[in-house]
Design an enzyme around this catalytic site. Structure first.
Site, PDB file in Angstrom:
ATOM      1  N   LEU A 214      46.818  35.189  39.609  1.00  0.00           N
ATOM      2  CA  LEU A 214      45.740  35.019  41.332  1.00  0.00           C
ATOM      3  C   LEU A 214      46.653  34.890  42.189  1.00  0.00           C
ATOM      4  O   LEU A 214      48.109  33.969  42.644  1.00  0.00           O
ATOM      5  CB  LEU A 214      44.676  33.654  41.366  1.00  0.00           C
ATOM      6  CG  LEU A 214      43.792  33.940  40.016  1.00  0.00           C
ATOM      7  CD1 LEU A 214      42.819  32.429  41.378  1.00  0.00           C
ATOM      8  CD2 LEU A 214      42.513  35.116  40.399  1.00  0.00           C
ATOM      9  N   HIS A 215      47.498  36.221  42.487  1.00  0.00           N
ATOM     10  CA  HIS A 215      47.697  35.987  44.235  1.00  0.00           C
ATOM     11  C   HIS A 215      47.214  36.771  45.368  1.00  0.00           C
ATOM     12  O   HIS A 215      47.737  37.206  46.454  1.00  0.00           O
ATOM     13  CB  HIS A 215      48.989  36.644  43.457  1.00  0.00           C
ATOM     14  CG  HIS A 215      49.052  38.182  43.476  1.00  0.00           C
ATOM     15  ND1 HIS A 215      48.478  38.801  42.666  1.00  0.00           N
ATOM     16  CD2 HIS A 215      49.869  38.563  44.514  1.00  0.00           C
ATOM     17  CE1 HIS A 215      48.907  40.020  42.283  1.00  0.00           C
ATOM     18  NE2 HIS A 215      49.883  40.337  43.487  1.00  0.00           N
ATOM     19  N   ARG A 216      45.928  37.882  44.528  1.00  0.00           N
ATOM     20  CA  ARG A 216      45.749  39.040  45.763  1.00  0.00           C
ATOM     21  C   ARG A 216      44.728  38.051  46.671  1.00  0.00           C
ATOM     22  O   ARG A 216      44.267  37.046  46.633  1.00  0.00           O
ATOM     23  CB  ARG A 216      44.540  39.784  45.292  1.00  0.00           C
ATOM     24  CG  ARG A 216      45.245  40.404  44.272  1.00  0.00           C
ATOM     25  CD  ARG A 216      44.859  42.070  44.803  1.00  0.00           C
ATOM     26  NE  ARG A 216      45.583  42.945  43.277  1.00  0.00           N
ATOM     27  CZ  ARG A 216      46.529  43.066  43.630  1.00  0.00           C
ATOM     28  NH1 ARG A 216      46.847  43.414  45.106  1.00  0.00           N
ATOM     29  NH2 ARG A 216      47.549  43.901  42.901  1.00  0.00           N
ATOM     30  N   ASP A 301      44.078  39.291  38.630  1.00  0.00           N
ATOM     31  CA  ASP A 301      43.887  39.935  39.815  1.00  0.00           C
ATOM     32  C   ASP A 301      45.046  40.661  40.311  1.00  0.00           C
ATOM     33  O   ASP A 301      45.247  41.208  40.694  1.00  0.00           O
ATOM     34  CB  ASP A 301      43.619  39.139  40.958  1.00  0.00           C
ATOM     35  CG  ASP A 301      44.390  38.861  41.582  1.00  0.00           C
ATOM     36  OD1 ASP A 301      46.104  38.399  40.792  1.00  0.00           O
ATOM     37  OD2 ASP A 301      44.430  37.636  42.832  1.00  0.00           O
TER      38      ASP A 301
END
Ligand code: UD1
Length: 389
Positions: A214-216, A301
């Site tokens: 997850l990094h968005r 993501d």
């Protein structure tokens, strides 16, 4: 630079390295190129950058612009400022940019303004969502690129609809998949599962687990959204453990929002337990490939992982409302689940209980994309390079 086709190949951030590596290799195999590898330094850590050069057998960058992290405008501006003298000094026949990160659009803009042809690898992908910084980067890069090198049929269609001249568009396949296919055997040798305590039967098979990234900004920049996602993930983690290599920006947000203790952070020699949400540092390419390939499920993501799971035949749940890579949905491995926590739990359990059968690969995801790109560049620039010699 010495004779041959002078090509500057630009990389900047983690997802660029696996896309550029096979192009550099194909240029070396061809023999008619003098590539100059420029790293903007957008990603600079050993874990986000250094390890990939070694694992992907990439040459060290000839030039590192060392831009580092900053706001979008400041980072992009710094790349513009530092890349221009490189292009002026080396007078390339072509500047090749890959993907959709800030380094992609910045270097394309510098080259186009200096009258140097730009090739965009992974052109034409569209999420239709302009709140994503990557979508702006894709649109802007394609608007000024001379060679639009595409990975999937939807990209050809998008570019046609936007009015790009057909002679600029070349459907070449996916260089990131070139890297995956070439690295599969070496990834198989990775000890990551043993390290994490996920091997069973003396290493013959893997315990059930899911892999997560997850990094968005849309998922990690708002405390309520991130907390809700973590709640749903912990729910899935009750069924099978989730291994979460944490991106630096996500780690920062977890700290800032006081959410760190929702995860179990594993130290060097600690193992994944039978249930829970386990945070580990970012992994190198080979370890991460092995982690994705051997798990029950991938939750992400990321853009690239939607493609990699398609080839690995692993179910992927994408925590976004849209995707610029629709071929991964058509093939059946990838499902968009947005940010709805109930859907996340339900679809995860479904995928664990009834995994989809591995699909046939999308067209031209066959390991030959970089060779096709190099053949196109050779045809276009070889005579110019020869005239100058
Ligand atoms: C960038 C790309 C994104 C890609 C992602 C993969 C853009 C607009 N975004 O997002 O498309 O999916 O890379 O990782 O280009 N940081 C480190 N060490 C590093 C690099 C970054 O600690 O080596 C931290 C910094 O605190 C930085 C933050 O991560 O502020 C964000 O880095 P940045 O390159 O700006 O964007 P990403 O979120 O990584």
């Amino acid at each position: 630079m010495s004779p041959g086709i002078r090509a500057i190949v630009v990389v900047g951030a983690r997802p660029n390295f696996m896309k550029a590596a096979p192009i550099l290799r194909a240029m070396a195999d061809h023999g008619g190129f003098t590539p100059l590898l420029v790293h903007t330094g957008q990603h600079y850590d050993e874990k986000m950058s250094g390890i990939f050069f070694r694992e992907l057998d990439m040459p060290r960058p000839d030039i590192n612009l060392g831009v580092g992290s900053a706001s979008h405008a400041a980072q992009t501006a710094e790349i513009l400022r530092r890349f221009e003298p490189v292009v002026l000094e080396h007078r390339p026949h072509i500047v090749l940019v890959v993907g959709d990160v800030n380094s992609t659009v910045a270097c394309a803009l510098v080259a186009a303004k200096l009258g140097v042809p730009v090739g965009h690898v992974e052109a034409g992908l569209r999420s239709g969502d302009r709140s994503m910084p990557e979508e702006i980067n894709r649109l802007a890069t394609d608007a000024i690129a001379d060679l639009l090198l595409t990975t999937e049929p939807s990209a050809n269609e998008n570019l046609r609809r936007e009015g790009h001249p057909p002679e600029r568009v070349h459907f070449v396949g996916n260089t990131m998949i070139d890297t995956l296919l070439r690295s599969r055997e070496r990834a198989e040798q990775s000890h990551v599962l043993a390290r994490l305590g996920l091997e069973t039967d003396g290493g013959a098979s893997a315990a059930p687990y899911a892999a997560l990234t997850l990094h968005r900004p849309s998922n990690v920049d708002c405390p309520t959204v991130l907390a809700t996602l973590l709640g749903a993930l912990r729910e899935v983690g009750r069924r099978i453990p989730i291994v979460f290599p944490v991106h630096p920006r996500t780690a920062r947000q977890l700290d800032a929002f006081g959410l760190r203790d929702r995860l179990t952070w594993l130290g060097e020699d600690q193992k994944v337990g039978p249930a829970g949400l386990f945070a580990v540092p970012p992994l190198g390419y080979l370890d991460f490939m092995k982690l994705m390939a051997s798990g029950q499920l991938v939750l992400t993501d990321s853009g690239g992982m939607q493609e990699e799971t398609t080839i690995l035949g692993v179910p992927c749940l994408t925590l976004r409302e849209n995707t610029e890579r629709p071929v991964t949905i058509e093939r059946g491995t990838n499902t968009l689940i947005g940010r709805d926590p109930d859907l996340l739990v339900r679809k995860s359990l479904e995928a664990i209980d009834a995994p989809p059968s591995p699909p046939p690969p999308p067209p031209l995801w066959d390991g030959g994309a970089a060779a096709r790109i190099v053949a196109i560049l050779a045809e276009r620039f070889a005579s110019t390079a020869a005239e100058e010699a």
